[in-house]
Write an enzyme that holds these catalytic residues in place. Structure first.
Site, PDB file in Angstrom:
ATOM      1  N   HIS A  45       0.960  -1.090  -0.040  1.00 52.43           N
ATOM      2  CA  HIS A  45      -0.018  -0.054   0.041  1.00 52.43           C
ATOM      3  C   HIS A  45       0.886   1.269   0.049  1.00 52.43           C
ATOM      4  O   HIS A  45       2.216   1.299  -0.043  1.00 52.43           O
ATOM      5  CB  HIS A  45      -0.734   0.044   1.154  1.00 52.43           C
ATOM      6  CG  HIS A  45      -0.221  -0.370   2.528  1.00 52.43           C
ATOM      7  ND1 HIS A  45       0.739   0.370   3.094  1.00 52.43           N
ATOM      8  CD2 HIS A  45      -0.263  -1.395   3.372  1.00 52.43           C
ATOM      9  CE1 HIS A  45       1.223   0.208   4.102  1.00 52.43           C
ATOM     10  NE2 HIS A  45       0.394  -0.949   4.340  1.00 52.43           N
ATOM     11  N   HIS A  48       4.327   1.272   2.031  1.00 48.78           N
ATOM     12  CA  HIS A  48       5.615   0.633   1.422  1.00 48.78           C
ATOM     13  C   HIS A  48       5.936   1.519   0.170  1.00 48.78           C
ATOM     14  O   HIS A  48       7.262   1.652   0.104  1.00 48.78           O
ATOM     15  CB  HIS A  48       4.966  -0.644   0.878  1.00 48.78           C
ATOM     16  CG  HIS A  48       4.283  -1.657   2.138  1.00 48.78           C
ATOM     17  ND1 HIS A  48       2.938  -1.997   1.980  1.00 48.78           N
ATOM     18  CD2 HIS A  48       4.889  -2.396   2.935  1.00 48.78           C
ATOM     19  CE1 HIS A  48       3.000  -2.952   2.849  1.00 48.78           C
ATOM     20  NE2 HIS A  48       4.116  -3.201   3.365  1.00 48.78           N
ATOM     21  N   LEU A 201      -1.832   2.950   7.801  1.00 48.94           N
ATOM     22  CA  LEU A 201      -2.021   1.896   6.650  1.00 48.94           C
ATOM     23  C   LEU A 201      -1.646   0.778   6.868  1.00 48.94           C
ATOM     24  O   LEU A 201      -0.440   0.664   7.659  1.00 48.94           O
ATOM     25  CB  LEU A 201      -1.178   2.535   5.252  1.00 48.94           C
ATOM     26  CG  LEU A 201      -2.077   3.789   4.681  1.00 48.94           C
ATOM     27  CD1 LEU A 201      -1.585   3.992   3.159  1.00 48.94           C
ATOM     28  CD2 LEU A 201      -3.576   3.638   4.444  1.00 48.94           C
ATOM     29  N   SER A 203      -1.421  -3.694   5.948  1.00 51.51           N
ATOM     30  CA  SER A 203      -2.125  -4.733   5.020  1.00 51.51           C
ATOM     31  C   SER A 203      -3.258  -5.435   5.794  1.00 51.51           C
ATOM     32  O   SER A 203      -4.143  -6.050   4.999  1.00 51.51           O
ATOM     33  CB  SER A 203      -1.036  -5.631   4.687  1.00 51.51           C
ATOM     34  OG  SER A 203       0.165  -5.064   4.224  1.00 51.51           O
TER      35      SER A 203
HETATM   36  P1  AMP Z   1       5.030  -5.258   6.301  1.00 49.99           P
HETATM   37  O1  AMP Z   1       5.093  -5.782   4.790  1.00 49.99           O
HETATM   38  O2  AMP Z   1       3.857  -4.953   6.853  1.00 49.99           O
HETATM   39  O3  AMP Z   1       5.970  -6.324   6.799  1.00 49.99           O
HETATM   40  O4  AMP Z   1       5.812  -4.137   6.219  1.00 49.99           O
HETATM   41  C1  AMP Z   1       7.195  -3.856   5.498  1.00 49.99           C
HETATM   42  C2  AMP Z   1       7.618  -2.365   5.874  1.00 49.99           C
HETATM   43  O5  AMP Z   1       6.629  -1.377   5.449  1.00 49.99           O
HETATM   44  C3  AMP Z   1       7.932  -2.134   7.048  1.00 49.99           C
HETATM   45  O6  AMP Z   1       9.211  -1.658   7.471  1.00 49.99           O
HETATM   46  C4  AMP Z   1       6.899  -1.348   7.975  1.00 49.99           C
HETATM   47  O7  AMP Z   1       7.271  -0.744   8.986  1.00 49.99           O
HETATM   48  C5  AMP Z   1       6.712  -0.615   6.622  1.00 49.99           C
HETATM   49  N1  AMP Z   1       5.169  -0.256   6.733  1.00 49.99           N
HETATM   50  C6  AMP Z   1       3.828  -0.915   6.989  1.00 49.99           C
HETATM   51  N2  AMP Z   1       2.858   0.012   6.851  1.00 49.99           N
HETATM   52  C7  AMP Z   1       3.375   1.364   7.018  1.00 49.99           C
HETATM   53  C8  AMP Z   1       2.953   2.712   6.968  1.00 49.99           C
HETATM   54  N3  AMP Z   1       1.642   2.783   7.102  1.00 49.99           N
HETATM   55  N4  AMP Z   1       3.713   3.490   6.976  1.00 49.99           N
HETATM   56  C9  AMP Z   1       5.027   3.693   6.492  1.00 49.99           C
HETATM   57  N5  AMP Z   1       5.784   2.415   6.459  1.00 49.99           N
HETATM   58  C10 AMP Z   1       4.877   1.291   6.686  1.00 49.99           C
END
Ligand code: AMP
Length: 305
Positions: A45, A48, A201, A203
């Site tokens: 989203h 990312h 945001l 997932s």
């Molecule tokens: P995930 O795919 O959820 O494991 O997250 C991958 C990376 O995206 C991690 O470094 C998270 O901290 C970052 N991330 C997830 N959601 C957000 C958001 N809303 N704003 C900024 N970074 C995010």
């Protein structure tokens, strides 16, 4: 290896990743080229996209990884239902200008099955998300260590990896791992991206019903209130914020704490009734319907770059 002319190149093995990174770094027109890595679990989203864009702005070569890491899921059902949206993910990463996407299988990441030797996250992981999800941070750090090694430039280059401030405890632990274990990479923190209504945001937000999503907005509202009080150097009065959270019957609060941003040690006592000065982090987690939501805000002070 595959890739449409406009989209990022997709690689599925660590060997292909290494070769493709080396080629792109050699081709970069820079005396000391740089590589930025953005590790993700997919279902991407705008949060990312924020990481990928920051990496694009700061580096010659940008690599993203998409891997739903079984090691960091305690609950098998949570792993099963984690959203997988590869085509849309590749499109988003392409729009952000990512060069390479590493999409390994579980067998590629863990060829011997679940690893016997893992990163131990230690006392920083005892509370908050670590307490709610036993083993989660050991699994997260283990896969981040492997991804950092997999993308480590094989030619002389600067190396940075990008993580979201949204997962504040994760970020603190990754910084500790990199510093405690001498990983040759710079960790860059990227600000949390929010929807227009203020919800951070995630997932998992797609699993909220309309009523649950509406109720969940009490989390960013609570954090905003603390942020505003801190900016005005007022007493933070967390009890009034807890009352506000308790009034949302669809929201079950797990924790709201005001902590030191680097050690995650509670500062709540000092912040409670005296005018707020200095710098702190407010962290919150709550269950809303089927989803566990986390969020945080920095009080009085900037995030380290
Ligand atoms: P995930 O795919 O959820 O494991 O997250 C991958 C990376 O995206 C991690 O470094 C998270 O901290 C970052 N991330 C997830 N959601 C957000 C958001 N809303 N704003 C900024 N970074 C995010």
């Amino acid at each position: 290896m595959s890739g449409a002319s406009s989209g990022p190149v997709v690689v599925t093995t660590a060997a292909d990743l290494r070769e493709a990174c080396s080629r792109l770094l050699r081709e970069a027109d820079a005396p000391l080229p740089s590589l930025g890595l953005v590790p993700t679990m997919g279902a991407l989203h705008a949060g990312h996209a924020g990481l990928a864009s920051a990496a694009r702005a700061g580096n010659d070569v940008v690599v993203a990884s998409i891997f739903v890491n079984p090691l960091q899921f305690g609950d098998h059902m949570d792993l099963e239902r984690y959203p997988r949206t590869l085509d849309a993910d590749l499109e988003l990463l392409g729009r952000c200008g990512v060069d390479l996407v590493f999409v390994p299988s579980a067998a590629e990441m863990y060829p011997g099955g679940a690893p016997q030797v893992r990163i131990q996250s230690g006392p920083l992981a005892d509370k908050f998300e670590g307490a709610a999800r036993p083993g989660h941070f050991d699994g997260m750090l283990t896969v981040v260590a492997k991804l950092l090694h997999a993308a480590l430039p094989a030619v002389e280059a600067r190396y940075a990896a990008y993580f979201g401030q949204k997962d504040a405890q994760q970020l603190v632990l990754i910084r500790r791992m990199v510093s405690d274990l001498n990983f040759p990479v710079t960790i860059v923190a990227v600000p949390t991206v929010r929807a227009n209504d203020g919800l951070a945001l995630s997932s998992r937000n797609r699993f909220l019903s309309a009523a649950e999503r509406n109720a969940a907005l009490v989390l960013p509202r609570a954090l905003k209130l603390l942020e505003e009080r801190a900016a005005r150097h007022e007493a933070l009065d967390p009890d009034s914020v807890l009352d506000m959270l308790a009034s949302e019957r669809l929201v079950t609060l797990d924790y709201l704490e005001i902590v030191d941003p680097a050690t995650l040690e509670p500062l709540a006592f000092n912040c409670r009734h005296v005018p707020f000065t200095g710098s702190a982090l407010a962290v919150i987690a709550a269950r809303v319907g089927p989803v566990r939501l986390i969020d945080n805000v920095r009080l009085g002070g900037e995030w380290a770059p």
